[in-house]
Write an enzyme that holds these catalytic residues in place. Sequence first.
Site: not given
Length: 315
Positions: A119, A220, A284
């Site tokens: 992230s 992602e 995630h």
Amino acid sequence: MTVRPTHTLFPHKPVPALPSEGLIGVIAPAGPGALDTDKAVQWMRARGYGLKVFPGVYEKDGYLAGSDDVRLNDLHAAFADPEVDAIICLRGGYGTPRLLDRIDYDLLSRNAKPFVGYSDITALHLAISRYAGFVTFHGPLLNADLLGGKLEPTVSSLLRQLRGEVGQGDALVHPHAYPLTTALPGVASGRLLGGNLSMLGATLSTLGEIDTDGAILFIEDVNEPLFRVDRLLTQLRLAGKLAGVKGVLVGDFAGITVAALTPLLQDIFGPLGVPVLAGWRSGHCDPNVCLPLGAEVVLDSGEMRLVLQQDLFKA
């Protein structure tokens, strides 16, 4: 501000493997999170490891886990500490790009060790790749993933890689319960680089800008509708960041099915003639499979395989 020159030697240098009964340090370079220390210690002990919690983990400065100074000091201290064998981030969130122009990359390079997160932590992965030149791991966070009880192979893929049980010639594990999709067929080799797509866009023209030349690009994201994914990929294309890409590994895009994402991937990457493999459970998602960033890999999208071309750890 002193920044070392861009690291151009590939493959990235290996790092020491996590030893049995090793010590894992936890830092919070991004957002804050309430750590259940007892639970974290018990989780580590059950797997044979000790835990060292750095001070900023217990701090909160708005949407940040402590001030920039606190978070930077913890990052430096965790790498410099000779007793710490690997570093795992508490959580993602916001704030890691604020540290990039203040990091002592020579210190990190001299004390290279496994560094894990995803992230917002993507900014650190990118900067370490460019300026310190060692393999890092796009893998589970302590709070959301490890203590959150995510499904296998979340934990096993992380520990097998950190312990040096995966090496040159080995295929990286992907759970059979989650079928992959060949968006564009082909075989390519290159260094695996990337992470959170929004962060790849946010770090363009900064110290964390990704070097995609010769890369297998991994992407992602979460909470981004399809049109915003289109916008982000178009931004990378217009910035010249897709021209040198050798292949693409597409992780989880929470809220967007692979079927919905595939036509966009074909539009963006089809003209480049590169293989694209979609649906890899990393990011995630649950499970969250660990990936070694900076490592040389072979991507075979037709056979739906990702194979290491180098050992990740020092002999």
